[in-house]
Design a protein around this motif. Structure first.
Motif, short mmCIF file in Angstrom:
data_model
loop_
_atom_site.label_atom_id
_atom_site.label_comp_id
_atom_site.label_asym_id
_atom_site.label_seq_id
_atom_site.Cartn_x
_atom_site.Cartn_y
_atom_site.Cartn_z
N SER A 56 6.11 1.05 2.54
CA SER A 56 6.09 2.13 3.53
C SER A 56 7.41 2.10 4.28
O SER A 56 7.86 1.03 4.72
N ARG A 103 8.17 5.86 9.66
CA ARG A 103 6.90 5.67 10.37
C ARG A 103 7.08 5.44 11.86
O ARG A 103 6.30 5.94 12.67
N THR A 161 10.31 -2.55 4.12
CA THR A 161 9.88 -1.35 3.39
C THR A 161 9.53 -1.70 1.94
O THR A 161 8.51 -1.26 1.41
N ALA A 214 -0.96 -1.98 5.99
CA ALA A 214 -0.33 -1.41 7.18
C ALA A 214 -0.33 -2.43 8.32
O ALA A 214 0.67 -2.57 9.04
#
Length: 372
Positions: free
Chosen positions: A328, A333, A323, A300
């Motif tokens: 993610s 997000r 991505t 992250a």
């Protein structure tokens, strides 16, 4: 491919605004440092492919050309430095001469970055710089005569007592000199900067924020009219002359840093060498670990870094690519937080591409906080 950064911490004078890891030039200390730096490079080399070498500082041109050549050879011996690799030497105009530039070129340097900061002598004096505007112009001419055809200049805006007209004068002087690349920085005063005391004592002030914004926007338009393309918030270049090394910082690349206080990033790990010059030399000589700080970034955090740095580029970022790389969905997000900036025209979303508008670059710090 990897980039290599070599930190040279020596300066002939300490500028009153600078917060980099540096100190005054001492010949004996310099000799010991170069030996330690060469040893670190040679011991780290594993034959990996490298396409940029960057001598930063400090003022790396205070080293002798033979010492720069010695360090470049260490890089070539330890790594697979590709043909046509970009080899940059940061320098200041007062340390330049036609003869030294010819010797640096012979040593392997093919790109020179000058810390000019201003083409107005009174502004240079306020910053504690020891070169003049005329010396900066001469340094560029000497470098070209030496056969180095890739030159970058740094300019600083929002200086004490600087007006929009003063800034325009420096930008026009830069265009007249004609470097291949230019970096336009806003003056940032760290808390204990001597310049802050000088400003208080002398009654020097900074232009209003709106004037600084106008300076920035005007300079980008003026440079575009002269054939320079903006490719990052603070950087412009002639076609095909972007800084290949600095792009590694903004394009989620990897690099190894050598020398005191040098930073490295690789495989999701970030680390930093011991900062003090003497301590660094002692550790190298004793065969001790050089790293003083290490941080393992989570997936992250790696994605956040890629977004934070990538949006500094005028090309922006490809959301689908990020991505895919980090597993993610970026818009899922961060889309809610970014939408107000999109609606205000500060962030532009075109298909899977996300970038800042020029007005968005004026408030980039606010926008990029979304990813922190």
């Amino acid at each position: 491919m990897l980039g290599l950064y070599l930190h040279i911490p020596f300066c002939s004078a300490i500028c009153n605004y600078c917060n980099f890891n540096r100190g005054l030039f001492e010949p004996g200390l310099k000799d010991r440092y170069v030996s330690a730096l060469e040893r670190e490079i040679r011991e780290a080399g594993r034959g990996e492919a490298v396409d940029t070498i960057f001598f930063g500082g400090g003022t790396p041109s205070l080293l002798e050309p033979a010492e720069i050549g010695q360090l470049i050879r260490a890089c070539r011996d330890g790594f697979a430095v590709v043909t046509g690799a970009e080899v940059t030497l940061e320098t200041n105009p007062e340390t330049s001469s036609a003869e030294r530039m010819e010797q640096f070129r012979a040593a392997g340097v093919n790109r020179v970055s000058f810390g000019v900061q201003s083409f107005r002598d009174e502004e240079l004096k306020r910053l504690g710089r020891i070169h003049s505007a005329s010396r900066a112009r001469l340094a560029v001419r000497e470098t070209r005569r030496a056969g180095i055809d890739n030159i970058s200049l740094d300019l600083m805006m929002w200086l004490p007592q600087q007006t929009a007209a003063h800034w325009q004068e420096s930008v026009d002087a830069l265009i007249e000199v004609g470097p291949e690349h230019a970096s336009l920085y806003m003056l940032e005063l760290y808390p204990n900067a001597p310049l802050k005391e000088d400003m208080a004592r002398s009654g020097w002030s900074l232009a209003p924020d709106d004037d600084a914004a106008d300076m920035y926007l005007w300079s980008l338009e003026r440079l575009a009219q002269s054939g320079y393309q903006q490719y990052e918030i603070s950087n412009v270049a002639r076609p095909e002359r972007r800084s290949r090394h600095n792009l590694k910082y903004w394009e989620d690349g990897e690099w190894l840093g050598f020398g005191c206080g040098a930073h490295s990033t690789r495989d999701g790990v970030r680390w930093k060498n011991a900062s003090a010059t003497e301590e660094y030399i002692r550790r190298v000589s004793a065969g001790e670990a050089l790293v003083s700080e290490t941080r393992q970034l989570s997936r992250a955090e790696q994605m956040e870094e890629a977004l934070f740095t990538g949006l500094r580029l005028t090309d922006g970022i490809d959301l689908a690519s990020v991505t895919s790389r980090y597993g993610s969905d970026v818009w899922t997000r961060y889309g809610e937080a970014l939408t107000p900036f999109v609606q205000d025209g500060l962030v532009i979303r075109e298909g899977s591409r996300l970038r800042l508008s020029r007005n968005g670059m004026l408030v980039a710090n606010e926008i990029l906080q979304v990813f922190v």
